[in-house]
Every structure is written in structure tokens, then in C-alpha cells.
Design a protein around this motif. Structure first.
Motif, PDB file in Angstrom:
ATOM      1  N   GLY A 172       7.429  11.961  13.875  1.00  7.09           N
ATOM      2  CA  GLY A 172       6.871  10.737  14.806  1.00  7.09           C
ATOM      3  C   GLY A 172       5.154  10.531  14.647  1.00  7.09           C
ATOM      4  N   VAL A 173       4.554  10.948  13.697  1.00  6.73           N
ATOM      5  CA  VAL A 173       3.143  10.690  13.674  1.00  6.73           C
ATOM      6  C   VAL A 173       2.732   9.323  13.985  1.00  6.73           C
ATOM      7  CG1 VAL A 173       2.997  10.364  11.142  1.00  6.73           C
ATOM      8  CG2 VAL A 173       1.042  11.390  12.467  1.00  6.73           C
ATOM      9  N   LEU A 174       1.521   9.143  14.818  1.00  3.24           N
ATOM     10  CA  LEU A 174       0.929   7.892  14.624  1.00  3.24           C
ATOM     11  C   LEU A 174      -0.387   7.988  14.246  1.00  3.24           C
ATOM     12  CD1 LEU A 174       1.742   7.405  18.851  1.00  3.24           C
ATOM     13  CD2 LEU A 174       3.049   6.611  16.736  1.00  3.24           C
ATOM     14  N   GLY A 175      -0.643   7.217  13.240  1.00  3.36           N
ATOM     15  CA  GLY A 175      -1.992   7.479  12.420  1.00  3.36           C
ATOM     16  C   GLY A 175      -3.206   6.092  12.950  1.00  3.36           C
ATOM     17  N   SER A 176      -4.280   6.796  12.338  1.00  2.66           N
ATOM     18  CA  SER A 176      -5.231   5.924  12.695  1.00  2.66           C
ATOM     19  C   SER A 176      -6.440   6.232  11.720  1.00  2.66           C
ATOM     20  CB  SER A 176      -5.996   6.018  14.274  1.00  2.66           C
ATOM     21  OG  SER A 176      -6.613   7.254  14.300  1.00  2.66           O
ATOM     22  N   ILE A 177      -7.129   5.145  11.309  1.00  2.93           N
ATOM     23  CA  ILE A 177      -8.163   5.580  10.466  1.00  2.93           C
ATOM     24  C   ILE A 177      -9.474   4.817  11.142  1.00  2.93           C
ATOM     25  CG2 ILE A 177      -9.565   4.741   8.343  1.00  2.93           C
ATOM     26  CD1 ILE A 177      -6.691   4.968   6.867  1.00  2.93           C
ATOM     27  N   ARG A 188     -15.794   3.021  14.293  1.00  4.36           N
ATOM     28  CA  ARG A 188     -15.205   1.768  14.350  1.00  4.36           C
ATOM     29  C   ARG A 188     -13.569   1.824  13.760  1.00  4.36           C
ATOM     30  NH1 ARG A 188     -17.880  -1.599  17.832  1.00  4.36           N
ATOM     31  NH2 ARG A 188     -19.882  -0.722  17.943  1.00  4.36           N
ATOM     32  N   VAL A 189     -12.933   1.190  14.741  1.00  2.00           N
ATOM     33  CA  VAL A 189     -11.383   1.174  14.246  1.00  2.00           C
ATOM     34  C   VAL A 189     -11.253   0.350  13.009  1.00  2.00           C
ATOM     35  CG1 VAL A 189      -8.949   0.659  14.961  1.00  2.00           C
ATOM     36  CG2 VAL A 189     -10.759   1.539  16.555  1.00  2.00           C
ATOM     37  N   GLY A 190     -10.676   1.083  11.869  1.00  2.00           N
ATOM     38  CA  GLY A 190     -10.451   0.479  10.805  1.00  2.00           C
ATOM     39  C   GLY A 190      -8.918   0.097  10.742  1.00  2.00           C
ATOM     40  N   ALA A 191      -8.272   0.933  11.100  1.00  2.00           N
ATOM     41  CA  ALA A 191      -6.754   0.713  11.172  1.00  2.00           C
ATOM     42  C   ALA A 191      -5.966   1.502  12.347  1.00  2.00           C
ATOM     43  CB  ALA A 191      -6.348   0.521   9.984  1.00  2.00           C
ATOM     44  N   ALA A 192      -5.262   0.930  13.087  1.00  2.00           N
ATOM     45  CA  ALA A 192      -4.473   2.032  13.879  1.00  2.00           C
ATOM     46  C   ALA A 192      -3.160   1.320  14.350  1.00  2.00           C
ATOM     47  CB  ALA A 192      -4.921   2.374  15.115  1.00  2.00           C
ATOM     48  N   CYS A 251      -3.697  15.770  18.519  1.00  2.00           N
ATOM     49  CA  CYS A 251      -4.423  14.964  17.748  1.00  2.00           C
ATOM     50  C   CYS A 251      -5.124  15.844  16.595  1.00  2.00           C
ATOM     51  CB  CYS A 251      -5.330  14.090  18.317  1.00  2.00           C
ATOM     52  SG  CYS A 251      -6.368  13.083  17.089  1.00  2.00           S
ATOM     53  N   TRP A 252      -4.657  15.627  15.213  1.00  2.00           N
ATOM     54  CA  TRP A 252      -5.454  16.136  14.128  1.00  2.00           C
ATOM     55  C   TRP A 252      -6.392  15.335  13.422  1.00  2.00           C
ATOM     56  CZ3 TRP A 252       0.184  17.208  12.082  1.00  2.00           C
ATOM     57  CH2 TRP A 252       0.813  17.907  12.901  1.00  2.00           C
ATOM     58  N   SER A 253      -7.582  15.562  13.277  1.00  2.00           N
ATOM     59  CA  SER A 253      -8.355  14.776  12.516  1.00  2.00           C
ATOM     60  C   SER A 253      -8.848  15.343  11.112  1.00  2.00           C
ATOM     61  CB  SER A 253      -9.511  14.370  13.509  1.00  2.00           C
ATOM     62  OG  SER A 253     -10.353  13.260  12.864  1.00  2.00           O
ATOM     63  N   GLY A 268      -6.779  10.329  11.892  1.00  2.00           N
ATOM     64  CA  GLY A 268      -6.384  10.739  12.870  1.00  2.00           C
ATOM     65  C   GLY A 268      -5.007  10.745  12.857  1.00  2.00           C
ATOM     66  N   MET A 269      -4.395  11.983  13.217  1.00  2.00           N
ATOM     67  CA  MET A 269      -2.792  12.140  13.309  1.00  2.00           C
ATOM     68  C   MET A 269      -2.376  12.314  14.774  1.00  2.00           C
ATOM     69  SD  MET A 269      -1.924  13.940   9.836  1.00  2.00           S
ATOM     70  CE  MET A 269       0.066  13.393   9.644  1.00  2.00           C
ATOM     71  N   TYR A 270      -1.697  11.475  15.575  1.00  2.00           N
ATOM     72  CA  TYR A 270      -1.414  11.669  16.920  1.00  2.00           C
ATOM     73  C   TYR A 270      -0.055  11.953  17.023  1.00  2.00           C
ATOM     74  CZ  TYR A 270      -5.906   9.868  18.616  1.00  2.00           C
ATOM     75  OH  TYR A 270      -7.237   9.608  19.150  1.00  2.00           O
ATOM     76  N   HIS A 271       0.448  12.902  18.077  1.00  2.00           N
ATOM     77  CA  HIS A 271       1.847  13.068  18.198  1.00  2.00           C
ATOM     78  C   HIS A 271       2.020  13.105  19.798  1.00  2.00           C
ATOM     79  CE1 HIS A 271       1.588  14.990  14.179  1.00  2.00           C
ATOM     80  NE2 HIS A 271       3.053  14.636  14.226  1.00  2.00           N
ATOM     81  N   ARG A 272       3.176  12.635  20.173  1.00  2.00           N
ATOM     82  CA  ARG A 272       3.670  12.850  21.716  1.00  2.00           C
ATOM     83  C   ARG A 272       3.760  14.120  22.163  1.00  2.00           C
ATOM     84  NH1 ARG A 272       2.988   7.642  23.142  1.00  2.00           N
ATOM     85  NH2 ARG A 272       3.133   5.980  21.693  1.00  2.00           N
ATOM     86  N   GLU A 273       3.821  15.070  21.532  1.00  2.00           N
ATOM     87  CA  GLU A 273       4.086  16.582  22.014  1.00  2.00           C
ATOM     88  C   GLU A 273       3.084  17.403  21.588  1.00  2.00           C
ATOM     89  OE1 GLU A 273       5.928  16.139  18.317  1.00  2.00           O
ATOM     90  OE2 GLU A 273       6.584  14.863  20.144  1.00  2.00           O
ATOM     91  N   PRO A 274       2.693  18.659  22.323  1.00  2.00           N
ATOM     92  CA  PRO A 274       1.899  19.697  21.418  1.00  2.00           C
ATOM     93  C   PRO A 274       2.500  20.072  20.219  1.00  2.00           C
ATOM     94  CG  PRO A 274       2.232  19.823  23.924  1.00  2.00           C
ATOM     95  CD  PRO A 274       3.200  18.885  23.590  1.00  2.00           C
TER      96      PRO A 274
END
Length: 327
Positions: A172-177, A188-192, A251-253, A268-274
Motif C-alpha cells: 500500500g505504498v504512496l509515492g511522491s517525486i 517542488r512537487v514533481g508528482a504525487a 516515510c522513506w526517501s 518518497g515512499m509513504y505508508h499508513r502504518e509504521p
């Protein structure tokens, strides 16, 4: 006027350095004989000593005609349409005189020329000869390359790359660049595509630095940052209320780097749990950071080539948000 001329020269030197040090294979061909007028280090390293400026590409590749490369380039020059070749096989000559087969993804893209000027073709490629990437990486790279060639907006291209990772992940990773601003201070937000829009707005324009969350710290250090629990990690001490309000707990970056280790941005890789990263997670990290570097690098190189004569060396003046973490 003198200041503007100096800035222009500095900008030109920076663009030439970016071109030469790019991890992608890059060259510019000119004329009906497709003469090499410019080639970066990666291109010369792959093709070998035959790839000399002033020589035709036919002189550089032993099986130039047998592979039909002459017909491909002639077609690009005549039609004005780019050609994308996936997994093209070439023979190159090494320093000792031996030959080697290489596997390359190539793009041959025509460049606009002024009246009276010879037609030019920009070559951009990636060497996959010794890269044991799996089918997922191949699909992601090809899809992103096709979007880039179609001149899709950079945000759309990067969003497609993130969605590929999100759909492949089992956690369930949520990504961002995030892209490093020309001032090298803000992100600056490139994509999320999957992060809450309100949270993305907070990230846009955030400053990098030590203890600036996961992505701000990763961009500042040029090194990966893995935060398994945002609520307790000291890197988030001043900003943890922001992601926690949207249910984001880990959040791992990982910095997106050129081959010279210059920071282009962060993934960045976000998760909704530790949680800690798994081997599968790290494979996906490798996929997106390397492919994102190629996409961002290509976008900048293409823009630089098209606007080379009008480059003024100035960066946009952005208004930053000093209170927000860069993540």
C-alpha cells in the motif's frame, strides 16, 4: 549588458557540463551523412574510439548498414518524426580491436533547424546490456520513455512511473517525486498522484536541510533516509503533526541522482502504518530512482538543446514556505 553576457556564458557552461556528465547516452548528428557534432562521455564509452566528433555514425558502428540504422535515421530526418527503439542490438568495437554486442533502448529525435541549416537528430539512450532488471522495470521504462517522446508533461510521466510502483507494491505504498529547485534550497512537487492534495500543497516549496523530515534530509545529505515511524523519529520532531494529520506514519526517501551524484530530487515512499522496508521495496526504489533520473535528465537536456541560444542563466523566483518540511 556585461552582467547578462557573463550569466549567459555561465549558463552555457553549466548546460555543457550537464550534457557531458549525463548517465544517459547522448549525441547530436547533423547532415545527410549523420555526422557526429556532439557526443557525451556515456555515448563515447559505449560506442568506443570510433565515436569521434566530425565522423559519421556509420564510421562509429561496424554494422551500421546491416542493422538498418541508416534507413532509420534517414526516415527520421525525412518525416520529422521521432523513432523509439526498444532492446536494439549493436556491435561496438573495443580498444583492443575486439567487438561486443550491446543491448540499448534508443530514441532518435529530430531537432528543429533554421533555414539554411543542415537537419539535426538528437540521440538519447540507455544501455541495458548488463542490467538484470525484470519485466516490471522494462515495462515501466518503456512506458515512461514513450510518454517522454510524446512530449507528455513531466508531471504526467512521473505520475505514470509512481503508479507503476504503487500497483506493483504489496504494502500500500504512496509515492511522491519532489524535484530540487534551481536554487538548490527548495523542493517542488514533481508528482504525487496518490497523496492527499492538501498534503502535497504543504510539501511544495519546502526547504531542504538536516532534520527537515525524510525528503528534505535526503536531498540535503544526498543519501537515503528511512523513517519507519514518523511519530517518534527525531527527523520529524518539528513537523510530524503534518503527515500524521493525513494518516501517514512512515516515510522513506531516496535521492534521485545523476551519475556525478548531483541531486535532481527525491523519491518518497509513504505508508499508513509504521514499517521497515523489505527487499521488494528496495527493488522498487531502484526501479523508480534510476528511471526517474533518466526522465528528468532527458527533459532538461532536450529543453537545453532547444533553448540553447536564448538561455539567460536566470532561475524563477519562487515564494517558499519556511515552516513546511521537505517530504
Amino acid at each position: 549588458m556585461l552582467v547578462e553576457m557573463s550569466a549567459g556564458r555561465a549558463g552555457q557552461q553549466g548546460l555543457e557540463l550537464l550534457f557531458q556528465r549525463s548517465p544517459s547516452l547522448m549525441a547530436v548528428l547533423e547532415g545527410i551523412d549523420h555526422k557526429i557534432v556532439s557526443a557525451n562521455n556515456a555515448f563515447i564509452d559505449l560506442v568506443g574510439k570510433r565515436a569521434q566528433v566530425g565522423k559519421s555514425l556509420a564510421d562509429a558502428l561496424p554494422d551500421y548498414e546491416q542493422q538498418g540504422i541508416d534507413k532509420i535515421l534517414d526516415g527520421v530526418a525525412r518525416s520529422g518524426q521521432a523513432f523509439v527503439g526498444h532492446g536494439m542490438s549493436f556491435t561496438v568495437e573495443r580498444a583492443d580491436g575486439s567487438t561486443e554486442r550491446v543491448l540499448v533502448d534508443f530514441v532518435f529525435q529530430p531537432l528543429a533547424s533554421s533555414e539554411g541549416q543542415a537537419p539535426s537528430i538528437f540521440i538519447h539512450g540507455s544501455n541495458f546490456t548488463e542490467d538484470p532488471r525484470n519485466d516490471t522495470l522494462r515495462m515501466a521504462h518503456n512506458k515512461v520513455l514513450e510518454l517522454a517522446i510524446a512530449d507528455a508533461p513531466l508531471e504526467s510521466t512521473l505520475s505514470e512511473l509512481i503508479r507503476m510502483v504503487e500497483s506493483t507494491s504489496c504494502t500500500g505504498v504512496l509515492g511522491s517525486i519532489l524535484l530540487l529547485d534551481p536554487d538548490e534550497v527548495h523542493l517542488r512537487v514533481g508528482a504525487a498522484p496518490s497523496l492527499p492534495p492538501e498534503y502535497s500543497a504543504i510539501l511544495d516549496g519546502a526547504a531542504i536541510g538536516d532534520c527537515r523530515g525524510s525528503c528534505g534530509t535526503a536531498a540535503y545529505l544526498g543519501a537515503a533516509v528511512f523513517v519507519s515511524d514518523i511519530e517518534t523519529d527525531p527527523l520529524w520532531a518539528d513537523f510530524k503533526h503534518l503527515p500524521l494529520a493525513y494518516g501517514l506514519r512512515a516515510c522513506w526517501s531516496i535521492p534521485i541522482l545523476t551519475c556525478g551524484r548531483k541531486v535532481l530530487g527525491t523519491f518518497g515512499m509513504y505508508h499508513r502504518e509504521p514499517r521497515e522496508p523489505t527487499a521488494r521495496d528496495l527493488m522498487l526504489v531502484n526501479l523508480i530512482t534510476q528511471t526517474a533520473a533518466l526522465v528528468i535528465d532527458r527533459e532538461r537536456a532536450k529543453s537545453a538543446l532547444q533553448n540553447f541560444t536564448t538561455m539567460n542563466g536566470r532561475s524563477p523566483d519562487y515564494q517558499s514556505s519556511p515552516a513546511a518540511p521537505a517530504n
